[in-house]
Motif scaffolding. Structure first.
Motif, PDB file in Angstrom:
ATOM      1  N   GLU A 166      37.760  22.701  72.562  1.00 14.00           N
ATOM      2  CA  GLU A 166      38.455  23.157  71.902  1.00 14.00           C
ATOM      3  C   GLU A 166      39.874  22.525  71.944  1.00 14.00           C
ATOM      4  N   LYS A 289      41.256  36.563  77.199  1.00 14.54           N
ATOM      5  CA  LYS A 289      41.996  36.403  75.568  1.00 14.54           C
ATOM      6  C   LYS A 289      41.749  37.637  74.586  1.00 14.54           C
ATOM      7  N   PHE A 328      49.158  36.349  74.546  1.00 13.54           N
ATOM      8  CA  PHE A 328      48.767  35.175  73.091  1.00 13.54           C
ATOM      9  C   PHE A 328      48.819  36.487  72.242  1.00 13.54           C
ATOM     10  N   HIS A 535      45.913  20.610  63.656  1.00  9.25           N
ATOM     11  CA  HIS A 535      47.233  20.157  63.468  1.00  9.25           C
ATOM     12  C   HIS A 535      47.682  18.279  63.445  1.00  9.25           C
TER      13      HIS A 535
HETATM   14  O1  GCW Z   1      47.488  27.546  68.725  1.00 14.09           O
HETATM   15  C1  GCW Z   1      46.291  28.028  69.174  1.00 14.09           C
HETATM   16  C2  GCW Z   1      45.125  26.863  69.480  1.00 14.09           C
HETATM   17  C3  GCW Z   1      43.562  27.157  69.217  1.00 14.09           C
HETATM   18  C4  GCW Z   1      44.069  28.503  70.455  1.00 14.09           C
HETATM   19  C5  GCW Z   1      44.883  28.877  70.880  1.00 14.09           C
HETATM   20  C6  GCW Z   1      45.036  30.060  72.300  1.00 14.09           C
HETATM   21  C7  GCW Z   1      42.106  28.416  72.692  1.00 14.09           C
HETATM   22  O2  GCW Z   1      45.710  26.793  68.149  1.00 14.09           O
HETATM   23  O3  GCW Z   1      42.964  26.750  69.006  1.00 14.09           O
HETATM   24  O4  GCW Z   1      42.519  28.653  71.319  1.00 14.09           O
HETATM   25  O5  GCW Z   1      46.097  28.614  70.928  1.00 14.09           O
HETATM   26  O6  GCW Z   1      46.230  29.629  73.198  1.00 14.09           O
HETATM   27  O7  GCW Z   1      44.170  30.924  72.954  1.00 14.09           O
END
Ligand code: GCW
Length: 686
Positions: A166, A289, A328, A535
């Motif tokens: 990712e 997460k 996050f 992006h």
């Molecule tokens: O901004 C986002 C990214 C995701 C990422 C996420 C995160 C892993 O576009 O791809 O996922 O942040 O930090 O969890």
């Protein structure tokens, strides 16, 4: 070697004969005291570095010989392992070196001592010493004593078991393929070596978005392989962690709940943890997460994030493990019509009420900014806000929003600004560096994590010059006080050798690149304006009418997000006094963040003296021109850099220059059409 595979550890032959002679005098033989795996790693590395740089194999010196007064030997070992090292205690305080600090000492009789209180410290001393040779430093009267400023210096991989990464821009995973580990782990070993050379001491190997297959990494099906990888990292002083699925109890545990207060859930995790530690006695712990971008979490059960994190923390605590819990957390299903909800506020609003409620073996991992790794953001107000919770600063080495390793963007200057930012949490000099390390609030643990930019591309990072971001991140994690100039020079010398001209040119390219990239992309801190999903590339309204909470609010009068307390979302109020005042005030807010905090007319005059609209035009014309100049600068090195790496970089720079024009024209045209205000210089706008 020429493809860039060795990165900064190529150990190029030192051409300068007198320098070489000088080094040889002190590096003729090696005495490695002790035979632990880390010391063997260290000894092998040092012998290899010396023979390739100096062209002679160092003699393997027996300790007794040195005892008898042999000169010109490098003596490597932990303090206490030999009488030879005892005199060092007159000069250095070994009890203050901790588990990772070290000393480098040159004695009168041309011996060099690489020592520490632990094997890991010795390994770091060895890599530091090698770096001195690679960068052409004098080694005559060395008196070096180093202790890391951050306890945890971590790399996070966003690798999936199907082999994809990712936000990866350098090929596929070096760990996984087709749902399994790649059986040949030699690349992991080469990777661990590179990490150890810059003192990274922790790594997560799988994506924080833990999908079905990755949820099984903590089961008997994959733990034997995880253990093999962990053993490789262990030889280099690196602890392995895994990202886990908060709903593992449902996904793989056969329960129907993931409620962190449910006794069955608690018991399941305790057993899962115990099982992991049977395979990997020094397993680092879990990265989580939760309740973020559709990942499961405690909210589903009416619990908060302390409940969730503490439950996992209790499971790993008996084994010395930690839980790293990401902050996050925000509403990713926002309505763009709703101008009151502000994504920037979310992390602070969620986590501040929980300050002090987390276990000692929990660390909250907080992205540097409140949004998401944009080119320019203010620093997250959780730093300086939280005082009773362990914290980790999260940076992004992979260039998701900064050119995806097709554009040159040396991020060290951005990270320096983050580290140096003063939160005023305990008066002046309450910098992010002091907060993240744990020092400011006297926390036991703290540090830095960053999302990796490597993959299985031969040169690891896609763009050869992006290796500098990987190197620079790790070096700053050790010591945020190092300057961008120092780190750029160091990396260039280690990577391209000691010639002055490449150093001058590449350094100039690296150090200007962040500024250039910022100039031709989204203006004045407003962020986003990229194509949705991947992006990459300009799209001013790409996220304007979406659910992600990322808006610029441009209309025919002006643009920007009012985040003031006075008239906006109140985000600016999440900081401490002096910072609130600075951001709240239209007059004091720094230009580069103006549109992050304020909605202003296009004719608003910046501190620079320019109007916002004229700034947009000037920055974009100037930025694209400077991107084109990067190609010319690089071309001046055609005969100085090997053809392979020269060609690789050139191709990307040419693309960048073209793509910068696309950015320039889209942004300029968009704002010309919105504002109706012409460029003072009458340049071409479409
Ligand atoms: O901004 C986002 C990214 C995701 C990422 C996420 C995160 C892993 O576009 O791809 O996922 O942040 O930090 O969890």
């Amino acid at each position: 070697a020429e493809s860039g595979y060795d990165c900064w550890l190529e150990y190029r032959h030192i051409e300068n004969a007198s320098l070489r002679e000088n080094y040889l005098k002190r590096c003729a033989s090696l005495a490695i005291i002790g035979g632990s795996p880390l010391l063997r790693t260290a000894g092998r590395e040092l012998a290899h570095a010396i023979s390739s740089m100096l062209g002679e194999n160092p003699k393997d010196e027996a300790v007794t010989l040195i005892d008898a007064g042999a000169k010109g030997t490098i003596i490597v070992g932990t303090y206490g392992s030999s009488r030879l090292l005892e005199p060092l205690a007159d000069v250095y305080r070994f009890d203050e070196l901790g588990e990772e600090g070290y000393i480098i000492h040159a004695s009168e009789d041309d011996c060099i001592y690489l020592s520490a209180a632990s094997d890991k410290g010795v390994l770091y001393a060895v890599f530091h010493f090698i770096r001195l040779l690679q960068t052409g430093q004098s080694i005559e009267s060395l008196r070096i004593c180093e202790v890391p400023r951050n306890g945890l210096r971590m790399i996070n991989h966003w690798d999936n078991m199907d082999g994809s990464i990712e936000r990866g821009y350098a090929g596929k995973s070096i760990f996984f393929k087709d749902g399994r580990f790649i059986p040949d782990m030699s690349r992991i070993r080469d990777y661990a070596r590179l990490l150890a050379s810059v003192a990274i001491n922790a790594v997560t190997i799988n994506n924080v978005n833990v999908h079905r297959q990755e949820s099984r990494l903590i089961t008997d099906e994959f733990l034997p392989d995880v253990a093999k990888a962990a053993a490789i990292f262990r030889d280099y002083g690196i602890r392995l962690y895994l990202s886990v699925n908060f709903a593992s109890t449902i996904e793989i545990g056969g329960l129907n709940t993931a409620d962190p207060l449910d006794p069955d859930v608690t018991a399941w995790w305790k057993e899962a943890a115990a099982n992991i530690y049977r395979y990997i006695p020094d397993f680092g712990g879990f990265l989580v997460k939760a309740d973020s971008e559709f990942r499961p979490g405690p909210f589903t059960y009416g619990r908060n994030h302390a409940d969730g994190a503490n439950m996992l923390a209790d499971a790993v605590a008996p084994f010395g493990g930690a839980v790293i819990w990401r902050c996050f957390v925000y509403n990713c299903l926002q309505d763009w019509r709703d101008r009151k909800t502000d994504r920037a506020r979310a992390a602070y609003d969620h986590f501040m009420p929980l300050d002090g409620l987390f276990r000692d073996n929990v660390m909250l991992q907080i992205k540097n900014g409140p949004m998401d790794f944009q080119v320019r953001e203010p620093v997250s107000p959780l730093f300086g806000g939280l005082t009773q919770t362990n914290q980790l600063l999260e940076l992004q080495i992979t260039q998701e929003y900064t050119g995806q390793q097709r554009h040159l963007c040396y991020l060290v200057p951005q990270w320096k600004e983050v580290f140096d930012f003063d939160t005023y949490a305990r008066g002046e000099r309450s910098t992010i560096a002091e907060v993240a390390s744990g020092r400011l609030f006297g926390r036991e643990s703290g540090g830095i994590a960053a999302v990796s930019n490597i993959g299985d591309d031969r040169n690891w990072t896609g763009h050869v010059l992006a290796q500098a971001n990987w190197h620079g991140y790790a070096r700053l994690a050790w010591d945020p006080g190092l300057s961008a100039e120092q780190l750029a020079s160091e990396w260039i010398r280690m990577t391209f050798g000691l010639a002055a001209e490449p150093e001058r040119v590449v350094k100039d390219m690296l150090l200007s690149s962040y500024d250039i990239y910022e100039a031709y992309t989204a203006p004045l801190g407003v962020g986003w304006m990229v194509n949705p999903n991947h992006h990459y590339g300009p799209n001013v309204d790409g996220y304007e009418y979406s659910k992600w909470g990322t808006y610029h609010y441009a209309d025919c009068h002006g643009m920007g997000v009012d985040r003031t307390v006075r008239s906006g979302t109140g985000y600016a109020g999440q900081y401490h006094g002096p910072v609130v005042e600075r951001y709240e005030s239209l007059a004091d807010c720094p230009d580069e963040l103006l549109l992050f905090f304020h909605h202003v007319p296009y004719a608003h005059v910046l501190k620079s003296g320019k109007t916002v609209i004229q700034h947009i035009y000037d920055a974009h014309f100037g930025g694209a021109d400077r991107a084109a100049e990067l190609v010319a600068k690089w071309d001046s090195l055609a005969s100085r850099i090997d053809a392979d790496r020269f060609g690789q970089v050139r191709e990307r720079l040419v693309h960048q220059a073209e793509h910068a024009c696309e950015w320039r024209d889209m942004i300029n045209t968009y704002f010309y059409r919105k504002s109706g205000i012409a460029d003072e210089q009458g340049r071409v706008i479409y």
